[in-house]
Design an enzyme around this catalytic site. Structure first.
Site, PDB file in Angstrom:
ATOM      1  N   ASP A 112       0.860  -1.172   0.000  1.00 21.34           N
ATOM      2  CA  ASP A 112       0.000   0.000   0.000  1.00 21.34           C
ATOM      3  C   ASP A 112       0.908   1.238   0.000  1.00 21.34           C
ATOM      4  O   ASP A 112       2.116   1.131   0.264  1.00 21.34           O
ATOM      5  CB  ASP A 112      -0.887  -0.038   1.248  1.00 21.34           C
ATOM      6  CG  ASP A 112      -1.728   1.218   1.403  1.00 21.34           C
ATOM      7  OD1 ASP A 112      -2.466   1.551   0.455  1.00 21.34           O
ATOM      8  OD2 ASP A 112      -1.619   1.875   2.452  1.00 21.34           O
ATOM      9  N   ASP A 145      -0.234   5.105   1.012  1.00 24.83           N
ATOM     10  CA  ASP A 145      -0.496   6.088   2.069  1.00 24.83           C
ATOM     11  C   ASP A 145      -0.541   5.417   3.441  1.00 24.83           C
ATOM     12  O   ASP A 145      -1.354   4.533   3.691  1.00 24.83           O
ATOM     13  CB  ASP A 145      -1.817   6.807   1.806  1.00 24.83           C
ATOM     14  CG  ASP A 145      -1.835   7.506   0.461  1.00 24.83           C
ATOM     15  OD1 ASP A 145      -1.035   8.436   0.277  1.00 24.83           O
ATOM     16  OD2 ASP A 145      -2.629   7.112  -0.413  1.00 24.83           O
TER      17      ASP A 145
END
Length: 383
Positions: free
Chosen positions: A23, A25
């Site tokens: 991922d 953020d």
């Protein structure tokens, strides 16, 4: 599942890991702290304040859903589309200043060096993903695959992003390891049939990640070899290794560092937890070796970070009640404490002794002369 837990080495891995999906953020980039002031500024225009409980529930949402929820939760006189048009220019400026989270660059370089395919799968749109990573040299070229939520039918918690990432890398989903910071990301990874390491962006929410295969404080605690991947090669011994410098400033009193109110939010990510070593500089310019223990206390009134600083040099006078600067250059993995204790935690003597030895090694000792540490004003530490 307790924080800082890794799958035991004696536990066999049913399907060997041959690819990693990350991922963005809150996992690789500290964008969420960098941009949280945006909502504060927008709500202030309408005489409203942030409800942190509501915002925590939005963690990991795709932007479209988050915008609609914000407009509804705060009864804003805007459409979700108008809200997005208002905040995106503000976000773009903040993204330029978003820094990699501790251990992010280390992991990306390691995977690239050992030719382990790895993908970036984000609930942000592809356009925004490209904009965020464009400020970090070499990131775009490193990933085998980059996907945003607008490139698949459904974003997280649906498994589409992860399944598409695996497909484009030519790897079976069961041979993929996902590293995520949000609950919806963990749900998506498990729905895709993948193993998942969770590194919560909100430390107090660790109990919500029970479906993850592994729960860590930060990427600094990640051990690739547990998953059948090549081990890191920068370790001094079984637990210590160099990190990108972490700079802090504040009042040092009774073994605790109280951060100055003008410290910027992005200076110390929530994922910084555990035992670090480096140097402390006093207000008269003296420099001493130090070990710093970062931990969280979670109570009914919220979460608060405790920063314990232990000077490990032999010194004649007691350093207390003065402004100091810290530069942490190394991390000691595997040191953990109960996170709900409010009393000061004493660093074991063997850790102090080890830190003294580490800081005399060339890989660490040469960094003591960092101009940013030696010559910087307080403000320069946070440029």
């Amino acid at each position: 599942m307790a924080m800082n837990s890794q799958i035991g080495e004696s536990r066999s891995i049913e399907n060997s890991i041959t690819a990693v999906i990350l991922d963005l953020d809150g996992t690789l980039l500290n964008t969420e702290q960098a941009t949280k002031s945006v909502l504060v500024e927008v709500l202030a225009k309408y005489g409203k304040v942030v409800d942190h409980d509501k915002e925590e529930k939005k963690l990991g949402m795709i932007h479209k859903d988050a915008a609609a929820a914000i407009v509804k939760d705060y009864d804003l006189p805007l459409s979700p589309q108008s809200y997005s048009q208002l905040i995106y220019p503000m976000y773009h400026e903040k993204w330029k200043k978003s820094k990699p989270l501790p251990g992010a660059n280390r992991l990306l370089k390691h995977l690239r060096k050992h030719e382990v395919p790895f993908a970036l799968a984000s609930n942000s749109s592809r356009e925004n993903v490209d904009m965020k990573i464009s400020h970090h040299a070499g990131w775009r070229e490193s990933f085998s695959v980059i996907l945003g939520s607008n490139q698949v039918k459904m974003g997280k918690p649906a498994p589409d992003l992860f399944l598409e990432s695996a497909s484009r890398m030519g790897v079976d989903a069961t041979h993929c390891l996902v590293i995520e910071d949000s609950v919806v990301g963990v749900q998506a990874a498990k729905a895709a049939g993948m193993k998942v390491v969770a590194i919560p962006s909100l430390p107090k929410a660790a109990n919500q990640y029970s479906s993850a295969d592994c729960l860590l404080h930060s990427l600094l605690d990640f051990q690739p070899e547990i998953w059948g991947l090549p081990p890191f090669e920068d370790c001094v011994d079984d637990s210590a290794f160099p990190i990108e410098s972490i700079y802090l400033k504040g009042l040092f009193s009774n073994g605790l560092l109280y951060q100055s109110e003008d410290s910027k939010p992005s200076a110390l990510p929530d994922q910084v937890s555990g035992l670090f070593f480096g140097w402390v500089k006093t207000n008269n310019g003296e420099i001493f070796k130090a070990v710093t223990n970062f931990r969280w206390n979670h109570g009914c009134c919220g979460s608060k970070r405790k920063i314990h600083v232990c000077i490990v040099d032999e010194i004649d006078a007691k350093v207390c009640d003065q402004q100091v600067q810290l530069m942490m250059v190394g991390y000691i993995r595997g040191f953990s404490v109960q996170e709900d204790l409010t009393a000061q935690v004493e660093v074991p003597e063997e850790r102090k002794s080890a830190a003294r030895v580490y800081l005399d090694l060339p890989m660490f000792s040469t960094r003591r002369d960092d101009p940013l540490f030696l010559q910087a004003s307080w403000e320069d530490l946070y440029v």
